[in-house]
Design a protein around this motif. Structure first.
Motif, short mmCIF file in Angstrom:
data_model
loop_
_atom_site.label_atom_id
_atom_site.label_comp_id
_atom_site.label_asym_id
_atom_site.label_seq_id
_atom_site.Cartn_x
_atom_site.Cartn_y
_atom_site.Cartn_z
N MET A 1 0.84 -1.20 0.00
CA MET A 1 0.00 0.00 0.00
C MET A 1 0.88 1.25 0.00
SD MET A 1 -2.87 1.15 2.76
CE MET A 1 -3.67 2.74 2.64
N SER A 2 0.70 2.14 -0.98
CA SER A 2 1.52 3.34 -1.09
C SER A 2 0.97 4.45 -0.21
CB SER A 2 1.56 3.82 -2.55
OG SER A 2 0.26 4.11 -3.01
N LEU A 3 1.83 5.38 0.16
CA LEU A 3 1.42 6.50 0.99
C LEU A 3 0.60 7.50 0.17
CD1 LEU A 3 4.75 7.16 2.93
CD2 LEU A 3 2.65 6.21 3.88
N LEU A 4 -0.41 8.07 0.79
CA LEU A 4 -1.23 9.06 0.13
C LEU A 4 -0.43 10.35 -0.06
CD1 LEU A 4 -4.05 9.96 -0.89
CD2 LEU A 4 -4.52 10.71 1.47
N GLU A 5 -0.48 10.91 -1.27
CA GLU A 5 0.23 12.16 -1.57
C GLU A 5 -0.74 13.33 -1.57
OE1 GLU A 5 3.20 12.31 -4.77
OE2 GLU A 5 2.16 14.09 -5.53
N LYS A 6 -0.36 14.40 -0.90
CA LYS A 6 -1.16 15.62 -0.88
C LYS A 6 -0.28 16.81 -1.22
CE LYS A 6 -4.50 14.05 2.64
NZ LYS A 6 -5.12 14.36 3.96
N GLU A 7 -0.87 17.81 -1.85
CA GLU A 7 -0.13 19.01 -2.24
C GLU A 7 -0.91 20.26 -1.86
OE1 GLU A 7 1.16 21.26 -6.40
OE2 GLU A 7 1.21 19.07 -6.32
N TRP A 8 -0.21 21.25 -1.29
CA TRP A 8 -0.83 22.53 -0.96
C TRP A 8 0.27 23.59 -0.84
CZ3 TRP A 8 0.17 18.79 2.59
CH2 TRP A 8 0.78 19.16 3.80
N PHE A 9 -0.12 24.80 -0.50
CA PHE A 9 0.83 25.90 -0.40
C PHE A 9 0.77 26.52 0.99
CE2 PHE A 9 -0.22 25.52 -4.84
CZ PHE A 9 0.99 25.70 -5.49
N ILE A 10 1.92 27.00 1.46
CA ILE A 10 1.97 27.79 2.68
C ILE A 10 2.56 29.15 2.34
CG2 ILE A 10 2.18 25.74 4.14
CD1 ILE A 10 5.09 26.37 4.53
N GLN A 11 2.26 30.13 3.17
CA GLN A 11 2.65 31.50 2.86
C GLN A 11 4.01 31.83 3.46
OE1 GLN A 11 0.67 33.35 0.80
NE2 GLN A 11 2.38 34.79 0.70
N ALA A 12 4.85 32.48 2.65
CA ALA A 12 6.13 33.01 3.10
C ALA A 12 6.10 34.52 2.86
CB ALA A 12 7.28 32.37 2.31
N PRO A 13 7.03 35.29 3.40
CA PRO A 13 7.00 36.74 3.20
C PRO A 13 7.02 37.17 1.73
CG PRO A 13 8.48 36.19 5.01
CD PRO A 13 8.07 34.89 4.37
N TRP A 14 7.67 36.40 0.86
CA TRP A 14 7.81 36.78 -0.55
C TRP A 14 6.77 36.11 -1.47
CZ3 TRP A 14 11.09 33.81 2.34
CH2 TRP A 14 11.08 32.45 2.06
N GLY A 15 6.03 35.13 -0.96
CA GLY A 15 5.08 34.41 -1.80
C GLY A 15 4.74 33.06 -1.19
N ARG A 16 4.40 32.10 -2.05
CA ARG A 16 3.95 30.79 -1.56
C ARG A 16 5.05 29.73 -1.73
NH1 ARG A 16 -1.48 29.17 -4.40
NH2 ARG A 16 -0.06 29.22 -6.18
N ILE A 17 5.12 28.82 -0.77
CA ILE A 17 5.99 27.66 -0.83
C ILE A 17 5.11 26.44 -1.05
CG2 ILE A 17 7.60 26.18 0.44
CD1 ILE A 17 8.55 28.64 1.95
N CYS A 18 5.44 25.65 -2.06
CA CYS A 18 4.65 24.46 -2.35
C CYS A 18 5.10 23.29 -1.48
CB CYS A 18 4.76 24.08 -3.82
SG CYS A 18 3.67 22.72 -4.30
N ILE A 19 4.14 22.60 -0.91
CA ILE A 19 4.39 21.43 -0.08
C ILE A 19 3.78 20.21 -0.75
CG2 ILE A 19 3.93 20.33 2.16
CD1 ILE A 19 5.82 22.72 2.36
N VAL A 20 4.57 19.15 -0.86
CA VAL A 20 4.08 17.86 -1.34
C VAL A 20 4.38 16.85 -0.24
CG1 VAL A 20 4.19 16.10 -3.14
CG2 VAL A 20 4.59 18.51 -3.72
N ALA A 21 3.33 16.30 0.36
CA ALA A 21 3.52 15.44 1.53
C ALA A 21 2.95 14.05 1.31
CB ALA A 21 2.86 16.08 2.76
N TRP A 22 3.58 13.09 1.99
CA TRP A 22 3.17 11.69 1.91
C TRP A 22 2.97 11.14 3.31
CZ3 TRP A 22 7.27 13.88 -0.68
CH2 TRP A 22 7.20 13.90 -2.08
N GLY A 23 1.84 10.46 3.53
CA GLY A 23 1.64 9.79 4.81
C GLY A 23 0.65 10.49 5.72
#
Length: 307
Positions: free
Chosen positions: A1-23
């Motif tokens: 069984m593979s880990l579930l992948e999710k993607e979203w953004f968090i805010q930094a002072p200059w713009g957004r940082i993309c997060i890709v997470a598993w588990g």
């Protein structure tokens, strides 16, 4: 069984940082960081082989993958990129976490460990060759010309909006990536997908920040590099590709290849067969070492514990 992948953004002072997470976010966190001009996608093959007991959070550095670049006009440094890690860690409110990185991302991990020595519980470095600020006074002129002088002389090129950048046929871009980084077609396409976009006429354009090619690595001597990095006491596993050694990429940092150079006895190096991106092409070679280290620490590497 593979880990579930999710993607979203968090805010930094200059713009957004993309997060890709598993588990599962309730499991112990492992922050995953790529190298220069790359993305979180390069870790997918490896993550799929690692223990499911951890929460793997891949961040994409500013101007890489889907993350916003720093504001145009200024040549940024490795210290600016380091702050992106600070933003991510504060967002998740982690008190402790494991750090897993490839190439230049490993250098950022060392910088973070020196700045926040009590945050990391383990460090995993995948072919950490890019401690490339190591130099001496004889190379100072070349260093300045390669970064600041090159940037200012070609200011317009490095700050050109992506909409006006050159176009490429996707097949040509994939083939070039396969050749330059020794990737398979599948992994090259997955990597390219996160820092390119279609132009609507059968071509693509790159979306990564062009300044990523020349950003500043502050210069330190080989002696100072060794003193700084070998005195990091956090348990560390380094997986080093033999082709990188053969190419002389560890010539200025030979201590990275020698466990005895670390007085705290916290460093383990394992040599693997492959090119710099071996974690993408042959993740099954690296996964057993990483899994043992994640689950059992240094003892797992010293064969006193087994999966």
């Amino acid at each position: 069984m593979s880990l579930l992948e999710k993607e979203w953004f968090i805010q930094a002072p200059w713009g957004r940082i993309c997060i890709v997470a598993w588990g599962d976010c309730l499991d112990p966190p492992v922050l995953v960081c790529h190298g220069i001009i790359d993305s979180a996608a390069s870790f997918r093959p490896l993550i799929s082989l690692l223990p499911k007991k951890f929460y793997y959070v891949g961040m994409e550095l500013p101007g890489n993958g889907k993350s916003d670049p720093f504001p145009p006009g200024v040549l940024f440094s490795s210290h600016d990129l380091l702050y992106a890690i600070v933003v991510v860690v504060r967002h998740f409110r982690w008190e402790k976490f494991v750090y897993l990185a490839h190439s230049f991302g490993s250098n950022l991990g060392k910088m973070y460990a020196l700045t926040f020595p009590n945050k990391l519980t383990k460090i995993i470095e995948l072919d950490p060759i890019t401690v490339n600020g190591v130099t001496d006074h004889k190379n100072y002129t070349k260093w300045y010309q390669r970064s600041y002088d090159e940037y200012c002389r070609n200011y317009d090129k490095y700050n050109l909006p992506k909409e006006f950048g050159p176009k490429y046929k996707k097949e040509e871009a994939v083939a070039k990536l396969m050749k330059n980084r020794h990737l398979t077609k599948e992994t090259a396409e997955a990597t390219l997908e996160r820092w390119s976009e279609p132009t609507g006429d059968g071509h693509i354009r790159f979306t990564f920040d062009q300044r990523s090619k020349i950003f500043v690595h502050y210069q330190i001597s080989e002696k100072l590099a060794k003193e700084l990095y070998t005195n990091i006491k956090i348990p560390t596993l380094a997986l080093v590709a033999d082709v990188s050694i053969d190419r002389g990429l560890y010539k200025t940092t030979p201590f990275c290849l020698d466990e005895k150079s670390y007085p705290a006895g916290n460093y383990r190096v394992r040599f693997v067969s492959g090119y710099h991106d071996v974690h993408v092409v042959k993740p099954e070679v690296l996964a057993p070492y990483i899994s043992n280290f994640l689950l059992y620490g240094l003892q797992g590497l010293d064969n006193t514990a087994k999966l």
